[in-house]
Design an enzyme around this catalytic site. Structure first.
Site, PDB file in Angstrom:
ATOM      1  N   SER A  18       0.814  -1.226   0.000  1.00 17.21           N
ATOM      2  CA  SER A  18       0.000   0.000   0.000  1.00 17.21           C
ATOM      3  C   SER A  18       0.846   1.275   0.000  1.00 17.21           C
ATOM      4  O   SER A  18       1.802   1.407   0.759  1.00 17.21           O
ATOM      5  CB  SER A  18      -0.917   0.009   1.219  1.00 17.21           C
ATOM      6  OG  SER A  18      -1.596   1.250   1.282  1.00 17.21           O
ATOM      7  N   THR A  66      -9.334  -1.691   2.625  1.00 18.11           N
ATOM      8  CA  THR A  66      -9.044  -2.201   1.291  1.00 18.11           C
ATOM      9  C   THR A  66      -9.352  -3.692   1.208  1.00 18.11           C
ATOM     10  O   THR A  66      -9.917  -4.276   2.143  1.00 18.11           O
ATOM     11  CB  THR A  66      -7.589  -1.806   0.871  1.00 18.11           C
ATOM     12  OG1 THR A  66      -7.415  -2.144  -0.497  1.00 18.11           O
ATOM     13  CG2 THR A  66      -6.521  -2.484   1.713  1.00 18.11           C
ATOM     14  N   LYS A  70     -13.807  -4.494   1.972  1.00 18.07           N
ATOM     15  CA  LYS A  70     -14.626  -3.338   1.582  1.00 18.07           C
ATOM     16  C   LYS A  70     -16.132  -3.580   1.729  1.00 18.07           C
ATOM     17  O   LYS A  70     -16.886  -2.634   1.936  1.00 18.07           O
ATOM     18  CB  LYS A  70     -14.303  -2.927   0.145  1.00 18.07           C
ATOM     19  CG  LYS A  70     -12.968  -2.224   0.011  1.00 18.07           C
ATOM     20  CD  LYS A  70     -12.744  -1.701  -1.389  1.00 18.07           C
ATOM     21  CE  LYS A  70     -11.437  -0.934  -1.439  1.00 18.07           C
ATOM     22  NZ  LYS A  70     -11.188  -0.311  -2.735  1.00 18.07           N
ATOM     23  N   ASN A  91     -14.652   2.293   1.489  1.00 13.80           N
ATOM     24  CA  ASN A  91     -13.191   2.264   1.609  1.00 13.80           C
ATOM     25  C   ASN A  91     -12.692   3.186   2.714  1.00 13.80           C
ATOM     26  O   ASN A  91     -11.481   3.326   2.884  1.00 13.80           O
ATOM     27  CB  ASN A  91     -12.520   2.628   0.267  1.00 13.80           C
ATOM     28  CG  ASN A  91     -12.723   4.072  -0.092  1.00 13.80           C
ATOM     29  OD1 ASN A  91     -13.855   4.561  -0.078  1.00 13.80           O
ATOM     30  ND2 ASN A  91     -11.654   4.784  -0.382  1.00 13.80           N
ATOM     31  N   ASP A 106     -13.771   6.023  -3.198  1.00 19.83           N
ATOM     32  CA  ASP A 106     -13.303   5.453  -4.469  1.00 19.83           C
ATOM     33  C   ASP A 106     -14.084   6.053  -5.642  1.00 19.83           C
ATOM     34  O   ASP A 106     -13.522   6.316  -6.706  1.00 19.83           O
ATOM     35  CB  ASP A 106     -13.512   3.930  -4.486  1.00 19.83           C
ATOM     36  CG  ASP A 106     -12.444   3.193  -3.686  1.00 19.83           C
ATOM     37  OD1 ASP A 106     -11.374   3.774  -3.449  1.00 19.83           O
ATOM     38  OD2 ASP A 106     -12.690   2.029  -3.312  1.00 19.83           O
ATOM     39  N   ARG A 155     -15.712 -13.307 -14.544  1.00 19.41           N
ATOM     40  CA  ARG A 155     -15.490 -14.751 -14.518  1.00 19.41           C
ATOM     41  C   ARG A 155     -16.746 -15.474 -14.004  1.00 19.41           C
ATOM     42  O   ARG A 155     -17.206 -16.441 -14.601  1.00 19.41           O
ATOM     43  CB  ARG A 155     -14.281 -15.036 -13.609  1.00 19.41           C
ATOM     44  CG  ARG A 155     -13.911 -16.478 -13.474  1.00 19.41           C
ATOM     45  CD  ARG A 155     -12.665 -16.616 -12.627  1.00 19.41           C
ATOM     46  NE  ARG A 155     -12.840 -16.046 -11.284  1.00 19.41           N
ATOM     47  CZ  ARG A 155     -11.891 -16.023 -10.367  1.00 19.41           C
ATOM     48  NH1 ARG A 155     -10.684 -16.506 -10.624  1.00 19.41           N
ATOM     49  NH2 ARG A 155     -12.116 -15.498  -9.175  1.00 19.41           N
TER      50      ARG A 155
END
Ligand code: ATR
Length: 279
Positions: A18, A66, A70, A91, A106, A155
């Site tokens: 980070s 993070t 979240k 966040n 964010d 996915r």
């Protein structure tokens, strides 16, 4: 060393990469407010214990939250901002008067990055890769910017479908639709966004891109480390403009600072200072 006036932290797993401590160190210097900002690696199984232990101690002004906390963090706070209620992910947590409130900065970071890149959003089409917490913040930002069509490929298709249902209801003027990897090839979009964790160290996979990519297309990867992900490399080779997640990270940090400590005088100046220091 000046007396520490506030304690803050980024909580996640992993957090070793980070840049937030560096950013908050600079903000603390520039704003002349001595804030001690730590990285705390909290494994998912330890989140409950960590939150209950620290809440009693009343130690922190706030946390940045993070991956992978979240969404889970929402169950541990007293209040949610309107954006967090809509997105289902936060966040930032702010502790004030014995109340913990969750925010999502964010969204602001995403919006600012897209505006800086001068990309036309209203009425345009975008292709969003991913359907987790980060993708939800992107979907919210795109809906609010009145993007006409957002294609979502993920996915796990059911997560993409759930995202489309949620944000389709919230932003009726934006069409949210899922796309298969094959359908991606035939799409015409001006914006590609990677909100998956593919590209983070240890997570590699291929992306299927639309055939029609050119210099009018912006490829935006939310990842900032590594600076150049396979997503950006692939898109760049195809002629797209590219931007990684560093600007987003900086803008969301400035917004976080303002929640914790109040307005800064010159947001743009601060942004440029941080950008220079981190580049
Ligand atoms: P975050 O809150 O950061 O978005 P997340 O909720 O775990 O984290 O979401 C990670 C996203 O990256 C998901 O969209 C995930 O796809 P699944 O929903 O199928 O899990 C995607 N992702 C992670 N690793 C991937 C991989 N190797 N290939 C494709 N997608 C991947």
């Amino acid at each position: 060393m000046p007396k520490i006036s506030s304690l803050a932290a980024v909580i996640g797993h992993p957090v070793s990469h980070s840049l937030s401590p560096k950013i908050f160190g600079i903000l603390s210097d520039v704003e002349s407010l001595p804030v001690l900002y730590k990285k705390l690696d909290i494994a998912p199984k330890d989140l409950n214990a960590f939150v209950s232990a620290t809440a009693k101690l009343d130690l922190f002004t706030g946390w940045n939250v993070t991956v992978p906390h979240k969404e889970k963090i929402l169950a541990h706070v007293d209040e949610l901002s309107e954006e967090v209620k809509a997105i289902g992910a936060a966040n930032v947590v702010h502790f004030k008067s014995q109340t913990a409130t969750a925010f999502n900065t964010d969204v602001y970071g995403i919006k600012q990055t897209l505006h800086e890149q001068d990309v036309r959003l209203q009425g345009s089409s975008a292709l969003l890769y991913g359907a987790g917490g980060a993708a939800k913040a992107v979907a919210f930002a795109l809906g609010r910017e009145k993007v006409a069509q957002v294609w979502v490929v993920n996915r796990t298709r059911s997560r993409a479908e759930a995202l489309c249902r949620k944000f389709g209801k919230l932003f009726p003027k934006t069409k949210f639709r899922t796309a298969t990897v094959n359908q991606c090839k035939d799409l015409r979009v001006t914006l590609l966004v990677n909100a998956t964790s593919v590209g983070l160290p240890g997570n590699a996979a291929a992306f299927e891109f639309p055939h029609a990519i050119d210099a009018e297309t912006l490829a935006f990867d939310l990842i900032y480390g590594p600076k150049l992900t396979s997503f950006l490399t692939q898109a760049g080779k195809r002629g797209a403009r590219t931007v990684n997640g560093l600007d987003m990270l900086i803008w969301q940090a400035i917004a976080t600072w303002e929640i914790w400590f109040g307005k800064v005088e010159d947001r743009d100046g601060l942004k440029h200072k941080l950008r220079r220091a981190l580049s």
